[in-house]
Motif scaffolding. Sequence first.
Motif, PDB file in Angstrom:
ATOM      1  N   ARG A  14       0.832  -1.212   0.000  1.00  0.00           N
ATOM      2  CA  ARG A  14       0.000   0.000   0.000  1.00  0.00           C
ATOM      3  C   ARG A  14       0.859   1.252   0.000  1.00  0.00           C
ATOM      4  NH1 ARG A  14      -5.170  -0.512   3.697  1.00  0.00           N
ATOM      5  NH2 ARG A  14      -5.972   0.877   2.141  1.00  0.00           N
ATOM      6  N   GLY A  15       0.417   2.214  -0.777  1.00  0.00           N
ATOM      7  CA  GLY A  15       1.082   3.518  -0.782  1.00  0.00           C
ATOM      8  C   GLY A  15       2.204   3.663  -1.784  1.00  0.00           C
ATOM      9  N   ASP A  16       2.609   2.576  -2.461  1.00  0.00           N
ATOM     10  CA  ASP A  16       3.657   2.671  -3.477  1.00  0.00           C
ATOM     11  C   ASP A  16       3.050   3.354  -4.702  1.00  0.00           C
ATOM     12  OD1 ASP A  16       5.564   2.314  -5.459  1.00  0.00           O
ATOM     13  OD2 ASP A  16       6.094   0.305  -4.781  1.00  0.00           O
ATOM     14  N   PRO A  17       3.652   4.457  -5.165  1.00  0.00           N
ATOM     15  CA  PRO A  17       3.034   5.231  -6.251  1.00  0.00           C
ATOM     16  C   PRO A  17       3.247   4.653  -7.657  1.00  0.00           C
ATOM     17  CG  PRO A  17       5.043   6.298  -5.526  1.00  0.00           C
ATOM     18  CD  PRO A  17       4.817   5.119  -4.607  1.00  0.00           C
ATOM     19  N   ASP A  18       4.013   3.586  -7.808  1.00  0.00           N
ATOM     20  CA  ASP A  18       4.297   3.023  -9.129  1.00  0.00           C
ATOM     21  C   ASP A  18       3.049   2.311  -9.668  1.00  0.00           C
ATOM     22  OD1 ASP A  18       5.053   1.225 -11.226  1.00  0.00           O
ATOM     23  OD2 ASP A  18       7.140   1.415 -10.571  1.00  0.00           O
ATOM     24  N   VAL A  19       2.503   2.827 -10.772  1.00  0.00           N
ATOM     25  CA  VAL A  19       1.259   2.304 -11.339  1.00  0.00           C
ATOM     26  C   VAL A  19       1.436   0.871 -11.829  1.00  0.00           C
ATOM     27  CG1 VAL A  19      -0.436   2.605 -13.191  1.00  0.00           C
ATOM     28  CG2 VAL A  19       0.452   4.595 -11.976  1.00  0.00           C
ATOM     29  N   THR A  20       2.535   0.580 -12.493  1.00  0.00           N
ATOM     30  CA  THR A  20       2.767  -0.768 -13.013  1.00  0.00           C
ATOM     31  C   THR A  20       2.824  -1.776 -11.873  1.00  0.00           C
ATOM     32  OG1 THR A  20       4.011   0.170 -14.857  1.00  0.00           O
ATOM     33  CG2 THR A  20       4.296  -2.182 -14.439  1.00  0.00           C
ATOM     34  N   LYS A  21       3.562  -1.436 -10.825  1.00  0.00           N
ATOM     35  CA  LYS A  21       3.627  -2.329  -9.663  1.00  0.00           C
ATOM     36  C   LYS A  21       2.254  -2.471  -9.015  1.00  0.00           C
ATOM     37  CE  LYS A  21       8.423  -1.484  -8.284  1.00  0.00           C
ATOM     38  NZ  LYS A  21       9.273  -0.904  -7.223  1.00  0.00           N
ATOM     39  N   ALA A  22       1.525  -1.385  -8.919  1.00  0.00           N
ATOM     40  CA  ALA A  22       0.188  -1.428  -8.315  1.00  0.00           C
ATOM     41  C   ALA A  22      -0.723  -2.365  -9.099  1.00  0.00           C
ATOM     42  CB  ALA A  22      -0.412  -0.025  -8.233  1.00  0.00           C
ATOM     43  N   GLU A  23      -0.651  -2.327 -10.439  1.00  0.00           N
ATOM     44  CA  GLU A  23      -1.458  -3.222 -11.265  1.00  0.00           C
ATOM     45  C   GLU A  23      -1.075  -4.681 -11.030  1.00  0.00           C
ATOM     46  OE1 GLU A  23      -4.065  -2.906 -13.307  1.00  0.00           O
ATOM     47  OE2 GLU A  23      -4.217  -0.777 -12.848  1.00  0.00           O
ATOM     48  N   ARG A  24       0.228  -4.960 -10.991  1.00  0.00           N
ATOM     49  CA  ARG A  24       0.691  -6.335 -10.738  1.00  0.00           C
ATOM     50  C   ARG A  24       0.240  -6.818  -9.371  1.00  0.00           C
ATOM     51  NH1 ARG A  24       6.088  -5.162 -12.951  1.00  0.00           N
ATOM     52  NH2 ARG A  24       6.628  -4.818 -10.782  1.00  0.00           N
ATOM     53  N   ARG A  25       0.353  -5.940  -8.383  1.00  0.00           N
ATOM     54  CA  ARG A  25      -0.059  -6.319  -7.021  1.00  0.00           C
ATOM     55  C   ARG A  25      -1.561  -6.555  -6.957  1.00  0.00           C
ATOM     56  NH1 ARG A  25       3.946  -2.253  -5.653  1.00  0.00           N
ATOM     57  NH2 ARG A  25       2.259  -0.749  -5.526  1.00  0.00           N
ATOM     58  N   ALA A  26      -2.328  -5.731  -7.660  1.00  0.00           N
ATOM     59  CA  ALA A  26      -3.786  -5.921  -7.682  1.00  0.00           C
ATOM     60  C   ALA A  26      -4.137  -7.252  -8.339  1.00  0.00           C
ATOM     61  CB  ALA A  26      -4.456  -4.760  -8.414  1.00  0.00           C
ATOM     62  N   ASP A  27      -3.441  -7.578  -9.443  1.00  0.00           N
ATOM     63  CA  ASP A  27      -3.673  -8.872 -10.093  1.00  0.00           C
ATOM     64  C   ASP A  27      -3.349 -10.028  -9.145  1.00  0.00           C
ATOM     65  OD1 ASP A  27      -4.432  -7.555 -12.416  1.00  0.00           O
ATOM     66  OD2 ASP A  27      -2.483  -7.842 -13.421  1.00  0.00           O
ATOM     67  N   GLN A  28      -2.214  -9.901  -8.445  1.00  0.00           N
ATOM     68  CA  GLN A  28      -1.821 -10.955  -7.501  1.00  0.00           C
ATOM     69  C   GLN A  28      -2.824 -11.051  -6.353  1.00  0.00           C
ATOM     70  OE1 GLN A  28       0.736 -13.280  -7.686  1.00  0.00           O
ATOM     71  NE2 GLN A  28      -0.402 -14.143  -5.968  1.00  0.00           N
ATOM     72  N   ALA A  29      -3.263  -9.915  -5.854  1.00  0.00           N
ATOM     73  CA  ALA A  29      -4.239  -9.920  -4.758  1.00  0.00           C
ATOM     74  C   ALA A  29      -5.548 -10.575  -5.210  1.00  0.00           C
ATOM     75  CB  ALA A  29      -4.491  -8.496  -4.266  1.00  0.00           C
ATOM     76  N   GLU A  30      -5.946 -10.325  -6.451  1.00  0.00           N
ATOM     77  CA  GLU A  30      -7.161 -10.962  -6.972  1.00  0.00           C
ATOM     78  C   GLU A  30      -6.987 -12.470  -7.104  1.00  0.00           C
ATOM     79  OE1 GLU A  30      -7.853  -8.741 -10.540  1.00  0.00           O
ATOM     80  OE2 GLU A  30      -8.823  -7.088  -9.456  1.00  0.00           O
ATOM     81  N   ARG A  31      -5.799 -12.912  -7.549  1.00  0.00           N
ATOM     82  CA  ARG A  31      -5.538 -14.365  -7.622  1.00  0.00           C
ATOM     83  C   ARG A  31      -5.541 -14.975  -6.223  1.00  0.00           C
ATOM     84  NH1 ARG A  31      -1.976 -12.577 -11.664  1.00  0.00           N
ATOM     85  NH2 ARG A  31      -0.189 -12.666 -10.269  1.00  0.00           N
ATOM     86  N   ASP A  32      -4.929 -14.281  -5.263  1.00  0.00           N
ATOM     87  CA  ASP A  32      -4.932 -14.769  -3.877  1.00  0.00           C
ATOM     88  C   ASP A  32      -6.360 -14.891  -3.352  1.00  0.00           C
ATOM     89  OD1 ASP A  32      -2.161 -14.871  -3.790  1.00  0.00           O
ATOM     90  OD2 ASP A  32      -1.954 -12.922  -2.789  1.00  0.00           O
ATOM     91  N   ALA A  33      -7.172 -13.873  -3.631  1.00  0.00           N
ATOM     92  CA  ALA A  33      -8.564 -13.901  -3.169  1.00  0.00           C
ATOM     93  C   ALA A  33      -9.328 -15.048  -3.810  1.00  0.00           C
ATOM     94  CB  ALA A  33      -9.244 -12.565  -3.474  1.00  0.00           C
ATOM     95  N   ALA A  34      -9.103 -15.269  -5.106  1.00  0.00           N
ATOM     96  CA  ALA A  34      -9.785 -16.371  -5.794  1.00  0.00           C
ATOM     97  C   ALA A  34      -9.394 -17.717  -5.181  1.00  0.00           C
ATOM     98  CB  ALA A  34      -9.455 -16.338  -7.286  1.00  0.00           C
ATOM     99  N   GLU A  35      -8.116 -17.886  -4.876  1.00  0.00           N
ATOM    100  CA  GLU A  35      -7.665 -19.129  -4.235  1.00  0.00           C
ATOM    101  C   GLU A  35      -8.270 -19.281  -2.841  1.00  0.00           C
ATOM    102  OE1 GLU A  35      -5.915 -21.713  -5.378  1.00  0.00           O
ATOM    103  OE2 GLU A  35      -5.826 -20.776  -7.348  1.00  0.00           O
ATOM    104  N   ALA A  36      -8.339 -18.186  -2.098  1.00  0.00           N
ATOM    105  CA  ALA A  36      -8.912 -18.242  -0.750  1.00  0.00           C
ATOM    106  C   ALA A  36     -10.394 -18.603  -0.801  1.00  0.00           C
ATOM    107  CB  ALA A  36      -8.713 -16.909  -0.027  1.00  0.00           C
ATOM    108  N   VAL A  37     -11.116 -18.033  -1.754  1.00  0.00           N
ATOM    109  CA  VAL A  37     -12.537 -18.345  -1.899  1.00  0.00           C
ATOM    110  C   VAL A  37     -12.700 -19.808  -2.309  1.00  0.00           C
ATOM    111  CG1 VAL A  37     -14.610 -17.882  -3.275  1.00  0.00           C
ATOM    112  CG2 VAL A  37     -13.283 -15.989  -2.327  1.00  0.00           C
TER     113      VAL A  37
END
Length: 169
Positions: free
Chosen positions: A88-111
Amino acid sequence: MEPLPRQLQDLSEQAKKTEDVVAAAREGNRARLEAHRQQLHDTWTAAVNRTRQQVDADDAALHLRWSLMRERIKGHFVELQQRSERWRGDPDVTKAERRADQAERDAAEAVDFAVIALDGALEAVVAAVLARADADELAMSSRRAGPAQPPTATCAWPLRRRQDVPPPR
């Protein structure tokens, strides 16, 4: 350990909370999601602590296996939360997109894991109800066929543990 009917009530309440989280996610309601995140963390921590306090000496080996599983699962979710907080708070847009994708994959696995765990829990509930019904039927048939036996729990809901059954009259 809580009686099965109480646990099923808790499960029903959890399903309602899940629906609220899904609605907040669909709406993009950040404030509600942040509140849910904290509440879920607090609930998880309380549940783990409560479970530790409910050890029954007769079920120590079974409790140990479930406890180890809970701790592994909790560790995984703590790791996910910590990773999310670091990002959170890292201003790099590319990294933020990658992290959001990873967080979505993590959430899908958790569900996916939650669905599998819920299916297993429901199967265990059905097995418990059927086992109680079988035991009650055997007790009834043995009372008719032989000497008087002390009564056992009936199959009527709610399920009762053997020590909850009233003494014979």
